[in-house]
Design a protein around this motif. Structure first.
Motif, PDB file in Angstrom:
ATOM      1  N   ALA A   1     -13.686   0.661  -5.077  1.00  0.00           N
ATOM      2  CA  ALA A   1     -13.365   2.062  -4.786  1.00  0.00           C
ATOM      3  C   ALA A   1     -12.431   2.593  -5.856  1.00  0.00           C
ATOM      4  CB  ALA A   1     -12.704   2.189  -3.419  1.00  0.00           C
ATOM      5  N   LEU A   2     -12.597   3.865  -6.176  1.00  0.00           N
ATOM      6  CA  LEU A   2     -11.780   4.486  -7.216  1.00  0.00           C
ATOM      7  C   LEU A   2     -11.635   5.962  -6.909  1.00  0.00           C
ATOM      8  CD1 LEU A   2     -10.476   4.325 -10.088  1.00  0.00           C
ATOM      9  CD2 LEU A   2     -12.733   4.722 -11.026  1.00  0.00           C
ATOM     10  N   GLY A   3     -10.409   6.434  -6.763  1.00  0.00           N
ATOM     11  CA  GLY A   3     -10.203   7.849  -6.487  1.00  0.00           C
ATOM     12  C   GLY A   3      -8.785   8.095  -6.013  1.00  0.00           C
ATOM     13  N   THR A   4      -8.500   9.317  -5.563  1.00  0.00           N
ATOM     14  CA  THR A   4      -7.167   9.576  -5.037  1.00  0.00           C
ATOM     15  C   THR A   4      -7.000   8.785  -3.741  1.00  0.00           C
ATOM     16  OG1 THR A   4      -7.841  11.398  -3.647  1.00  0.00           O
ATOM     17  CG2 THR A   4      -7.232  11.947  -5.905  1.00  0.00           C
ATOM     18  N   PRO A   5      -5.776   8.442  -3.398  1.00  0.00           N
ATOM     19  CA  PRO A   5      -5.590   7.684  -2.145  1.00  0.00           C
ATOM     20  C   PRO A   5      -6.220   8.406  -0.949  1.00  0.00           C
ATOM     21  CG  PRO A   5      -3.550   7.717  -3.399  1.00  0.00           C
ATOM     22  CD  PRO A   5      -4.504   8.628  -4.119  1.00  0.00           C
ATOM     23  N   ALA A   6      -6.054   9.727  -0.902  1.00  0.00           N
ATOM     24  CA  ALA A   6      -6.609  10.471   0.225  1.00  0.00           C
ATOM     25  C   ALA A   6      -8.125  10.416   0.213  1.00  0.00           C
ATOM     26  CB  ALA A   6      -6.130  11.921   0.177  1.00  0.00           C
ATOM     27  N   ALA A   7      -8.710  10.593  -0.969  1.00  0.00           N
ATOM     28  CA  ALA A   7     -10.162  10.607  -1.054  1.00  0.00           C
ATOM     29  C   ALA A   7     -10.747   9.248  -0.711  1.00  0.00           C
ATOM     30  CB  ALA A   7     -10.602  11.041  -2.454  1.00  0.00           C
ATOM     31  N   VAL A   8     -10.097   8.194  -1.185  1.00  0.00           N
ATOM     32  CA  VAL A   8     -10.606   6.855  -0.873  1.00  0.00           C
ATOM     33  C   VAL A   8     -10.529   6.621   0.628  1.00  0.00           C
ATOM     34  CG1 VAL A   8     -10.124   4.388  -1.097  1.00  0.00           C
ATOM     35  CG2 VAL A   8     -10.140   5.837  -3.123  1.00  0.00           C
ATOM     36  N   THR A   9      -9.434   7.046   1.218  1.00  0.00           N
ATOM     37  CA  THR A   9      -9.264   6.841   2.657  1.00  0.00           C
ATOM     38  C   THR A   9     -10.326   7.583   3.451  1.00  0.00           C
ATOM     39  OG1 THR A   9      -6.901   6.703   2.264  1.00  0.00           O
ATOM     40  CG2 THR A   9      -7.600   6.944   4.531  1.00  0.00           C
ATOM     41  N   THR A  10     -10.467   8.873   3.171  1.00  0.00           N
ATOM     42  CA  THR A  10     -11.386   9.657   4.000  1.00  0.00           C
ATOM     43  C   THR A  10     -12.844   9.357   3.680  1.00  0.00           C
ATOM     44  OG1 THR A  10     -11.114  11.478   2.469  1.00  0.00           O
ATOM     45  CG2 THR A  10      -9.819  11.553   4.482  1.00  0.00           C
ATOM     46  N   SER A  11     -13.120   8.945   2.454  1.00  0.00           N
ATOM     47  CA  SER A  11     -14.507   8.657   2.142  1.00  0.00           C
ATOM     48  C   SER A  11     -14.964   7.392   2.857  1.00  0.00           C
ATOM     49  CB  SER A  11     -14.684   8.478   0.639  1.00  0.00           C
ATOM     50  OG  SER A  11     -14.149   7.231   0.252  1.00  0.00           O
ATOM     51  N   LEU A  12     -14.028   6.563   3.204  1.00  0.00           N
ATOM     52  CA  LEU A  12     -14.389   5.299   3.823  1.00  0.00           C
ATOM     53  C   LEU A  12     -14.322   5.347   5.327  1.00  0.00           C
ATOM     54  CD1 LEU A  12     -12.533   2.897   1.517  1.00  0.00           C
ATOM     55  CD2 LEU A  12     -14.911   2.705   2.182  1.00  0.00           C
ATOM     56  N   LEU A  13     -13.275   5.956   5.804  1.00  0.00           N
ATOM     57  CA  LEU A  13     -13.020   5.926   7.233  1.00  0.00           C
ATOM     58  C   LEU A  13     -12.888   7.349   7.737  1.00  0.00           C
ATOM     59  CD1 LEU A  13     -10.287   3.152   7.368  1.00  0.00           C
ATOM     60  CD2 LEU A  13     -12.731   2.904   7.721  1.00  0.00           C
TER      61      LEU A  13
ATOM     62  N   LEU B   1       0.816  -1.205   0.000  1.00  0.00           N
ATOM     63  CA  LEU B   1       0.000   0.000   0.000  1.00  0.00           C
ATOM     64  C   LEU B   1       0.846   1.250   0.000  1.00  0.00           C
ATOM     65  CD1 LEU B   1      -2.379  -1.993   1.873  1.00  0.00           C
ATOM     66  CD2 LEU B   1      -3.245  -0.370   0.194  1.00  0.00           C
ATOM     67  N   ALA B   2       2.065   1.130   0.538  1.00  0.00           N
ATOM     68  CA  ALA B   2       2.943   2.296   0.538  1.00  0.00           C
ATOM     69  C   ALA B   2       3.211   2.760  -0.888  1.00  0.00           C
ATOM     70  CB  ALA B   2       4.253   1.956   1.238  1.00  0.00           C
ATOM     71  N   GLU B   3       3.293   1.820  -1.838  1.00  0.00           N
ATOM     72  CA  GLU B   3       3.529   2.188  -3.230  1.00  0.00           C
ATOM     73  C   GLU B   3       2.316   2.891  -3.824  1.00  0.00           C
ATOM     74  OE1 GLU B   3       6.507  -1.529  -4.258  1.00  0.00           O
ATOM     75  OE2 GLU B   3       4.518  -1.475  -5.138  1.00  0.00           O
ATOM     76  N   ALA B   4       1.154   2.423  -3.412  1.00  0.00           N
ATOM     77  CA  ALA B   4      -0.074   3.000  -3.954  1.00  0.00           C
ATOM     78  C   ALA B   4      -0.312   4.405  -3.414  1.00  0.00           C
ATOM     79  CB  ALA B   4      -1.258   2.105  -3.634  1.00  0.00           C
ATOM     80  N   GLU B   5       0.265   4.712  -2.247  1.00  0.00           N
ATOM     81  CA  GLU B   5       0.096   6.053  -1.677  1.00  0.00           C
ATOM     82  C   GLU B   5       0.608   7.126  -2.625  1.00  0.00           C
ATOM     83  OE1 GLU B   5      -0.842   6.843   1.661  1.00  0.00           O
ATOM     84  OE2 GLU B   5      -0.394   5.065   2.878  1.00  0.00           O
TER      85      GLU B   5
END
Ligand code: ADP
Ligand code: MG
Lengths: 356, 262
Positions: A228-240, A209-213
């Protein structure tokens, strides 16, 4: 103005012969030129299947794919010219030297005429090879058999080889698998540098996942579908949500107070004395001021992409029994590097993390 | 995609196979062991048993049978190694290249033919050592014949390979398709006294034409061979050319379809 997508995938389906279900099950996404796009997902999610179809080595069951303007169905040769690929499994010829591997590849892509030895190859080739050997840090070892190389060296060589014809899109299927951390960092320094100078579109699948960041956008696959599809930040915050973990000597009083003041809270985990309250950075101060019960523990928790990824996959797995029909994928903002668009399948259950 | 590009790629793919062979010492040694066993031991036994009623010299007859069979088979089995390449994922790297599929498989056939020819040279020298005699003009006439036999073996290997699913499967099925042809194709013994069923099976054995072409090349003509040669050179060559092209066309189509339709 946004450039036309360099990769267009529309309703892609793949069912292997004699398989009971689709390995890729109605996948659609676009990738912008120069974007760094990462496909994530557990083993068997359909990542390699997708890459194999996109690079013409596997025929799809349904759907449309266009790469750099070439339709996969009618112009496979065009797609092959535009794409470079590093396969998940090693694909160097171990009986040949690194130079011979690179030379074979360069000739297959029509860059140089065939000559039986390195010395008789055109000067342009020899110069290019020298540069590549330099970049990979192989030096004169480039003339040694690939058999004698370490895993990290081979991987790098594969990447270098797949770039020699300057593809518009570079597909990398789990390139770091089996590499030690130093080799992995080395490889990534090279890839990111290459991307900066050549503006190559990167299409990566990975477990790390570090690479995907570092990706502009990530696409999470599970059981052949996009979840899920989006920027790493958006995917993270949209979920959690970010949340604050609170603890008090009088745990009951804290819970009563929160409920009394209409502050939504959740048990942290079964048996834990702590409670979770969803809160963004800006809310933390207000939250603490609102609580009178003496607190013994305060911790703000920022979910990582890894948390989000695990939550997503776990949630999708829980869904296994449910008949959800076609995945209800909502495409957010179109392919835009650094855009904020995020799409998450809406037919799934609510996130397991604390809601507001 | 220019013709020059395809041609260069064809050479590069072919050369890779030759290099691999030249670097593999155990394969080099193996080159001589089997033909030597065939010619010296089996040849002696078959020859003694079948000698009656024929005018030609048996060791020479068998030598050219084994010479042709060996190159033909080497080329065919070499093509089967594409399955191994596929299992090792090396062929993936070749198949994503912007090339005609005919170029890729043609390069493979050419490469394995070069390997088979190299082995052929070794066997040829071995033949001279054990006393096969020929004029320089006869030896020269064998060169085009040997090339045709190798390419034909490659074409046969391609259609077999295209219809195999795994290296293991290939290794199990191959002997059944090959060993009967040693007999039906007349490698060790003449085939002109077969009953109708065997005669028919002999006529549909590709190896028969390769072996006969080789003997035709050595003896010069059917008439002058005292019964060692079955058909004229143009006839054998025509059969090989037509069936060879069919093998390559079907083999390539099947292979490419299977490669992508998993
Ligand atoms: N050649 C094949 N034949 C049948 N099923 C396959 C084949 N290759 C992969 N699969 C199946 O397709 C699914 C997706 O596999 P894959 O694309 O390799 O996943 P990933 O790369 O995400 O780990 C898995 O369930 C896998 O078992
Ligand atoms: Mg995979």
């Amino acid at each position: 103005m946004q450039a036309a997508p360099i990769i267009k995938v529309d309703g892609l389906v793949k069912r292997y012969q004699k398989a009971e279900r689709n390995a890729v099950d109605g996948v659609s996404f676009d990738v912008a030129p120069g974007e760094f796009f990462s496909l994530l997902g557990p083993n068997g999610a359909g990542k390699t299947t997708t890459i194999s179809i996109l690079t013409t080595t596997l025929a799809p069951t349904g759907g449309r794919v266009t790469i750099d303007g070439h339709d996969l169905a009618t112009d496979a040769a065009g797609v092959r010219r535009s794409a470079g690929i590093t396969f998940q499994t090693p694909s160097l010829d171990r009986n040949l030297s690194a130079e011979e591997n690179v030379r074979l590849h360069a000739i297959l892509y029509g860059l140089y005429p065939w000559r039986p030895t390195y010395r008789t190859m055109p000067a342009a080739y020899r110069q290019r090879l020298g540069e590549l050997a330099e970049v990979v840090g192989l030096g004169a070892d480039i003339f040694k058999p690939v058999r004698t190389y370490s895993g990290g060296m081979r991987r790098k060589l594969e990447v270098v080889r797949s770039l020699i014809h300057q593809p518009r899109v570079l597909f990398l299927d789990e390139p770091s698998t089996g590499l030690d951390p130093a080799s992995r960092r080395d490889l990534w320094n090279y890839l990111l540098e290459m991307r900066r100078t050549a503006d190559t579109t990167l299409f990566l699948t990975t477990h790390y996942l570090a690479e995907a960041e570092d990706a502009d956008r990530i696409c999470v696959l599970s059981r052949g579908r996009i979840i899920a599809l989006g920027t790493p930040a958006a995917v993270t915050t949209s979920l959690l949500d970010r949340y604050v973990l609170l603890g008090a000597t009088d745990a009951r009083a804290l819970r009563n107070e929160l409920s009394g003041k209409n502050i939504a809270w959740q048990e942290h985990a079964g048996g834990s004395p702590y409670v979770r309250v969803a809160a963004n950075e800006s809310d933390v101060h207000a939250l603490l001021k609102a609580i009178d019960t003496p607190l013994t523990m305060v911790r703000t928790v920022l979910p990582t992409l890894e948390d989000a990824y695990l939550a997503l996959v776990e949630r999708d797995e829980l869904d296994l029994g449910a008949t959800s029909g076609p995945a209800g994928i909502v495409l957010g903002a179109p392919a835009a590097p650094n855009g904020d668009g995020v799409a998450v399948a809406k037919t799934r259950a609510q996130p397991v993390a604390a809601g507001q | 995609m220019s013709l020059a590009h395809e041609f260069n790629a064809l050479l590069a793919i072919a050369y890779r196979d030759l290099l691999k062979f030249l670097r593999d010492r155990s394969r080099m040694v193996g080159t001589l062991v089997f033909p030597a066993v065939f010619i010296l031991i089996l040849g002696g036994a078959f020859g003694a048993a079948a000698q009656s009623g024929y005018q030609f010299e048996f060791q020479t007859f068998i030598f050219f049978g084994v010479f042709a069979q060996n190159m033909w088979q080497s080329s065919a089995t070499g093509i089967i190694s594409l399955i191994e390449d596929r299992e090792n994922d090396f062929s993936q790297a070749i198949f994503v290249a912007p090339l005609s599929r005919y170029t890729i498989l043609g390069g493979k056939i050419l490469g394995e033919s070069l390997v088979a020819l190299t082995q052929g040279i070794v066997i040829f020298v071995f033949g001279l050592v054990i006393g096969v005699r020929m004029a320089p003009s006869q030896a020269l006439a064998l060169i085009p014949v040997a090339i045709a036999i190798c390419l034909y073996g490659g074409a046969f290997g391609l259609i077999l390979m295209a219809n195999m699913n795994s290296q293991r499967g290939a290794q199990q099925v191959f002997p059944f398709l090959l060993l009967p042809q040693f007999f039906l194709g007349g490698v060790f013994t003449p085939v002109d006294k077969f009953n109708p069923v065997l005669a028919f099976l002999s006529r549909i054995s590709p190896l028969r034409y390769a072996v006969d072409l080789m003997r035709g090349g050595y003896y010069g003509s059917v008439e002058g061979s005292a019964g060692a040669v079955l058909a004229s050179q143009p006839f054998n060559l025509a059969v090989m050319a037509v069936s060879g092209v069919v093998f390559v066309m079907i083999g390539t189509a099947v292979f490419v379809r299977k490669e992508r339709t998993r």
